[in-house]
Design a protein around this motif. Structure first.
Motif, PDB file in Angstrom:
ATOM      1  N   ARG A  15      -6.058  68.271  45.521  1.00 48.42           N
ATOM      2  CA  ARG A  15      -7.391  67.850  45.957  1.00 48.42           C
ATOM      3  C   ARG A  15      -8.445  68.786  45.360  1.00 48.42           C
ATOM      4  NH1 ARG A  15      -3.898  66.888  50.008  1.00 48.42           N
ATOM      5  NH2 ARG A  15      -4.043  64.915  51.144  1.00 48.42           N
ATOM      6  N   VAL A  19     -12.031  64.476  45.427  1.00 50.05           N
ATOM      7  CA  VAL A  19     -11.342  63.843  44.297  1.00 50.05           C
ATOM      8  C   VAL A  19      -9.876  64.281  44.293  1.00 50.05           C
ATOM      9  CG1 VAL A  19     -11.233  63.612  41.784  1.00 50.05           C
ATOM     10  CG2 VAL A  19     -13.461  63.748  42.933  1.00 50.05           C
ATOM     11  N   ILE A  53     -10.557  61.263  50.518  1.00 52.46           N
ATOM     12  CA  ILE A  53     -10.519  61.111  49.061  1.00 52.46           C
ATOM     13  C   ILE A  53     -11.368  59.903  48.665  1.00 52.46           C
ATOM     14  CG2 ILE A  53      -9.070  60.570  47.061  1.00 52.46           C
ATOM     15  CD1 ILE A  53      -8.777  63.434  48.063  1.00 52.46           C
ATOM     16  N   ALA A  55     -12.160  59.334  45.103  1.00 51.32           N
ATOM     17  CA  ALA A  55     -11.817  58.929  43.735  1.00 51.32           C
ATOM     18  C   ALA A  55     -10.549  59.650  43.290  1.00 51.32           C
ATOM     19  CB  ALA A  55     -12.969  59.231  42.776  1.00 51.32           C
ATOM     20  N   VAL A  57      -8.342  61.083  39.831  1.00 51.07           N
ATOM     21  CA  VAL A  57      -8.223  61.410  38.411  1.00 51.07           C
ATOM     22  C   VAL A  57      -6.740  61.453  38.070  1.00 51.07           C
ATOM     23  CG1 VAL A  57      -8.505  63.227  36.666  1.00 51.07           C
ATOM     24  CG2 VAL A  57     -10.399  62.665  38.212  1.00 51.07           C
ATOM     25  N   LYS A  97      -9.995  52.481  45.458  1.00 51.14           N
ATOM     26  CA  LYS A  97     -10.750  53.676  45.088  1.00 51.14           C
ATOM     27  C   LYS A  97     -10.751  53.799  43.566  1.00 51.14           C
ATOM     28  CE  LYS A  97      -9.625  56.059  49.410  1.00 51.14           C
ATOM     29  NZ  LYS A  97      -9.037  57.259  50.062  1.00 51.14           N
ATOM     30  N   VAL A 191     -13.266  65.749  37.042  1.00 50.21           N
ATOM     31  CA  VAL A 191     -13.556  65.765  38.486  1.00 50.21           C
ATOM     32  C   VAL A 191     -15.058  65.592  38.718  1.00 50.21           C
ATOM     33  CG1 VAL A 191     -13.570  67.222  40.550  1.00 50.21           C
ATOM     34  CG2 VAL A 191     -11.513  67.093  39.122  1.00 50.21           C
ATOM     35  N   ALA A 194     -15.939  61.999  38.150  1.00 47.34           N
ATOM     36  CA  ALA A 194     -15.505  61.168  39.281  1.00 47.34           C
ATOM     37  C   ALA A 194     -16.423  61.351  40.482  1.00 47.34           C
ATOM     38  CB  ALA A 194     -14.063  61.524  39.652  1.00 47.34           C
ATOM     39  N   SER A 195     -16.895  62.581  40.709  1.00 44.70           N
ATOM     40  CA  SER A 195     -17.735  62.873  41.878  1.00 44.70           C
ATOM     41  C   SER A 195     -19.092  62.200  41.792  1.00 44.70           C
ATOM     42  CB  SER A 195     -17.925  64.393  42.014  1.00 44.70           C
ATOM     43  OG  SER A 195     -16.668  65.040  42.151  1.00 44.70           O
TER      44      SER A 195
END
Length: 710
Positions: A15, A19, A53, A55, A57, A97, A191, A194-195
Motif C-alpha cells: 500500500r 494506491v 484503496i 487505485a 498499480v 477501481k 503512484v 494513480a493518486s
C-alpha cells in the motif's frame, strides 16, 4: 513471450497511501504463467475488497514488466487453467477501481496485452512494447488484435501486429498506447499518477473505445494480405493476424475476442507454431557451451583479423565491424584489397539507401575495417579468421604463419566449409587454440554460424567463440569434424537425390518447384547455380579417390561443369540466365545432357511425381542426419534443425528436417527409407539410430547424443 520455469513465481502486495501496488517476479522475464495469473488475481481480490484503496498499480520486478506468456505451458493443461490470460485481462478491464500498468524494460506479447487491459499505462522512457507473437507462428491471444486498433488505429495496429516489431516508449506514447513516460522513479511516478486520477474518468476501458474504420479499409487489408503472402510465404499466422484486426472493425469487443481466441487456438495447436516454437528453444540450446566448456573462463576478444577480402572475408569483416569490433582485413595484393574494401563500402551504401542505416553509422563501421597486405599486422589481434581459397596447402601455409605471428592466447579460426580442421590444427604448435568458424554467405546477413570443434580445441576457446557469436548476432551451433561438418554433409545426399531424380525422369524445374512449394527458399538446382557449380565439383573431384566404384554416381553436374556451365557466373548451369537477370530459364541443352547421362548409366526414364521428389530429398536429409548423430558430430537432433533452417533455407514452419520427420511420423519415414533402399540400393541403407528410435517409439528432433564429439 517467455520460456521461463514458473517454480519461482512470487507476487507482492503493498500500500502506498490509497494506491495498491501489485508486483510480480517470475525470472528471468516475468512470464505470465498459470501461477502468476493466480497470484495476480488474488492481489486484485485484496485491492478491490479494501475500502481504503482507490487505485491499483501493476508492475513487474527485475528486468521487465513481462516478456509475455510462458510458452512452455502452451499445449498443456496449465495454459487453459483458470484464470486464463484473456479472463484475467477481461477482469482487469472491468474492475471497479482504476488499474495502471507501470512498465519498465519490456512489455511483450501477453505482457503488453495485460497492460492494454488496464485503464492507464505509464512507462520509463527506455522501455519498449511489442506484440511479437507472429514470430512464433501465433497471434496475440489475449485481446491484442482487438484492443490495439482501438488505441492507435487500424493501420498502425496492423503494422505492429503483423510485423511483431518492437516500439520504444516515446513512440508508443505518441501513438497512444502509453499515457505518460518518466525518466526515472517509475514506482513513485506511477503512484502519483494513480493518486491524481479523477473518479469521473478513472475507469477508462480500452475495450469501450470505438474502432475508427479507415475509408480505405478493404484496400488496406487486401494489401496487407498480399505483403504477408510475399514476405512470409506459406505461413498462416500473419494472415490470421490480419483477419483478427479486420474483425475488430466489424464486431463488438466481445465478438472480436471470441474470433481472436478461436484463431489463436487453431494456430497454437497447429504444426507451424509448434515447429517454430521447437526452433525457438532449439536455438537457445544450441547456443549453450558443451558440458566441459560451460564454466570455462572467457578469453578477451577486442581486435579481430580476417584473411581474404572476397565475398566471404568481406562479409565476415562487416559482421564484426557492425558489432563494434576493429577489424584488420588482409589480402595478398593491394589491388585485391582495394577491390574488397570498395565492395564493403558499396554494401553499406546500399543499406543506407534503403533507410536501414544512417550515413554517420555507416562511416563508423567502414572506419573500423583497416586494410593490410602484410600478415604481420595480425600480431595484436585476439581472433583471426581465414577465409582463403578452399585448399589444404593454402590453409597449412596460413596457419603456420599465424602460429609464428599471432600473440600467445590468440584464437586461430578457419572458415573452411569442408576441410579437416584437425589436419589444419596439426601444423601449429597450439592446436588447442584452433577452431572452425563456418560462416554462411553473405556473412554479414546470414544468421547461422557452425562452430567446429577440433579434437584439441580448448574448452575456453569454444566458450569464447560462442560468446563472440552472440555479440555479432549469429545463431551458433557447435559441431564436430567430418567432411562437410553438419550442413554441407547433409547437402550431399540431398543434392545426390535431386540429380538422381533428373536421370530418372524429372526436369530441373520440376525438382526445384516441388521443393519450393514444400517451402524451401530455393530448390537445390537453382541453389547450385547461384553458389557456383564449380564449388561442389571441386569437392567431388577431391573425394573421387575414396568413392567406391560399385556405388551409383550421377555425372550430370560434372558434365555441366566440363562444358563450362558453372551457374549464374557463366549465365549457364542447370538453367540459362539472361543478361542482368537471376531468373532461371529452362534450357533444352541441359535436357540433352541429362538424357545422355541416363542412357550412359542404363537408366530408363519415367514420370516422377512431386511427392517422390519431396520424399527422396527430405528423407535423404533425415537418414544422413541420423548418421551424423550416430557419429557424435552434432550434440542433439534439434541442433541439426537449427543449422538447416538458418543456413540452408529449410522452411521454419516445418521446424527443420528432423522435426518434420517427427511430424510425418518416424515409423512412416523409416518405412519409406526401407522402400528406397530396396529400390535404389545401399546409398539408402537405413541409419541404425532411426531403427532404434522407431523401435523405442522416440522422436529424433529431441534426441541428445550421450557423448558427442562436438
Amino acid at each position: 513471450m517467455n520460456s521461463a520455469d514458473t517454480t519461482t513465481t512470487t507476487t507482492a502486495f503493498a500500500r502506498h497511501g490509497r494506491v495498491a501496488v501489485i508486483s510480480w517476479s517470475n525470472p528471468p522475464v516475468n512470464g505470465i504463467s498459470f501461477a502468476l495469473r493466480q497470484q495476480v488475481s488474488a492481489g486484485l481480490d485484496a485491492a478491490v475488497a479494501d475500502a481504503d484503496i482507490d487505485a491499483i498499480v501493476m508492475m513487474g520486478d527485475g528486468r521487465m514488466f513481462s516478456g509475455g506468456a510462458d510458452i512452455r505451458e502452451f499445449n498443456t493443461p496449465k495454459s487453459t487453467s483458470e484464470p486464463t490470460t484473456p479472463q484475467l485481462i477481461w477482469r482487469i478491464e472491468h474492475l471497479s477501481k482504476p488499474v495502471i500498468a507501470a512498465i519498465h524494460g519490456s512489455a511483450l506479447g501477453g505482457g503488453l496485452e495485460m497492460a492494454l487491459g488496464c485503464h492507464w499505462r505509464v512507462a520509463l522512457s527506455d522501455a519498449n512494447v511489442a506484440l511479437p507473437e507472429v514470430k512464433l507462428g501465433l497471434l496475440p491471444g489475449g485481446g491484442g488484435t482487438q484492443r490495439l486498433p482501438r488505441l492507435i488505429g487500424v493501420e498502425k495496429a496492423l503494422d505492429w501486429i503483423v510485423s511483431g516489431k518492437t516500439i520504444k516508449a516515446p513512440a508508443a506514447l505518441a501513438a497512444g498506447v502509453l499515457d505518460a513516460v518518466f525518466d526515472n522513479d517509475l514506482l513513485g511516478n506511477a503512484v502519483a499518477f494513480a493518486s491524481k486520477l479523477l473518479p469521473a474518468t478513472a475507469l477508462r476501458a480500452t475495450g469501450s473505445i470505438a474502432v475508427s474504420v479507415p475509408a480505405n479499409a478493404a484496400e488496406l487489408f487486401e494489401q496487407a494480405r498480399a505483403n504477408a503472402r510475399k514476405t512470409a510465404r506459406g505461413m498462416d499466422a500473419p494472415l490470421q493476424c490480419i483477419a483478427c484486426v479486420e474483425e475488430s472493425t466489424k464486431s463488438s469487443l466481445e465478438d472480436g475476442l471470441k474470433f481472436e481466441r478461436a484463431r489463436f487456438l487453431e494456430l497454437v495447436n497447429g504444426t507451424q507454431s509448434k515447429a517454430i516454437r521447437h526452433l525457438f528453444f532449439a536455438e537457445r540450446e544450441a547456443a549453450k557451451p558443451p558440458h566441459d566448456a560451460q564454466d570455462a573462463p572467457l578469453r578477451t576478444v577486442q581486435r579481430v583479423g580476417v584473411i581474404g577480402a572476397g565475398t566471404m572475408g568481406g562479409g565476415i569483416s562487416m559482421a564484426f565491424a557492425n558489432a563494434g569490433y576493429p577489424v584488420t582485413l588482409v589480402e595478398v595484393t593491394d589491388a585485391n584489397l582495394q577491390k574488397g574494401l570498395a565492395t564493403i563500402r558499396r554494401n553499406y551504401e546500399a543499406t543506407v539507401s534503403k533507410g536501414k542505416l544512417d550515413a554517420k553509422e555507416m562511416q563508423a563501421r567502414v572506419d573500423r575495417i583497416h586494410g593490410a597486405t602484410d600478415l604481420r599486422e595480425l600480431a595484436d589481434v585476439d581472433l583471426v579468421i581465414e577465409a582463403a581459397f578452399e585448399d589444404m596447402d593454402v590453409k597449412h601455409d596460413l596457419f603456420r604463419q599465424f602460429d609464428a605471428i599471432c600473440k600467445p592466447g590468440a584464437i586461430l579460426a578457419t572458415n573452411t566449409s569442408r576441410l579437416d580442421i584437425n589436419a589444419i590444427a596439426a601444423v601449429t604448435k597450439r592446436p588447442q587454440e584452433v577452431v572452425g568458424l563456418h560462416f554462411f554467405s553473405p556473412a554479414n546477413v546470414m544468421k547461422l554460424l557452425e562452430i567446429v570443434r577440433a579434437d584439441a580445441t580448448a574448452p575456453d576457446v569454444l566458450a569464447t567463440v560462442l560468446h563472440v557469436a552472440k555479440r555479432i548476432g549469429k545463431i551458433a551451433a557447435v559441431v564436430g569434424v567430418c567432411d562437410g561438418f553438419v550442413g554441407n554433409r547433409m547437402v550431399s545426399p540431398y543434392t545426390r537425390e535431386a540429380h538422381f531424380l533428373l536421370e530418372e525422369g524429372a526436369t530441373p524445374q520440376q525438382v526445384d518447384q516441388a521443393l519450393e512449394r514444400f517451402g524451401l527458399a530455393m530448390g537445390p538446382l537453382r541453389m547450385g547455380d547461384m553458389a557456383g557449380l564449380d564449388i561442389s565439383w571441386a569437392a567431388r573431384k577431391r573425394l573421387a579417390p575414396t568413392r567406391p566404384q560399385h556405388i551409383r554416381y550421377c555425372k550430370i553436374a560434372d558434365r555441366l561443369c566440363e562444358s563450362g556451365r558453372l551457374g549464374q557466373k557463366t549465365s549457364e548451369g542447370f538453367y540459362r540466365y539472361e543478361a542482368g537477370s537471376r531468373a532461371p530459364v529452362p534450357d533444352p541443352k541441359v535436357e540433352e545432357i541429362i538424357k545422355a547421362c541416363a542412357a550412359e548409366s542404363g537408366i530408363t526414364r519415367r514420370a516422377i511425381t512431386d511427392e517422390e521428389v519431396v520424399e527422396r530429398t527430405m528423407y535423404a536429409l533425415v537418414n544422413e542426419a541420423a548418421r551424423i548423430l550416430e557419429d557424435g558430430i552434432a550434440q542433439r537432433g534439434s541442433d541439426i534443425d537449427v543449422i538447416y533452417v538458418n543456413g540452408y533455407g529449410f522452411p521454419a514452419g516445418r521446424g527443420g528436417p528432423l522435426f518434420y520427420a517427427d511430424t510425418v511420423g518416424l515409423p512412416k519415414v523409416l518405412e519409406r527409407i526401407r522402400a528406397f533402399h530396396q529400390a535404389h540400393g545401399e546409398l539408402w541403407t537405413p541409419a541404425p539410430l532411426l531403427e532404434k528410435l522407431v523401435t523405442e517409439g522416440k522422436p529424433i528432433s529431441s534426441y541428445e547424443v550421450p557423448t558427442a564429439k562436438a
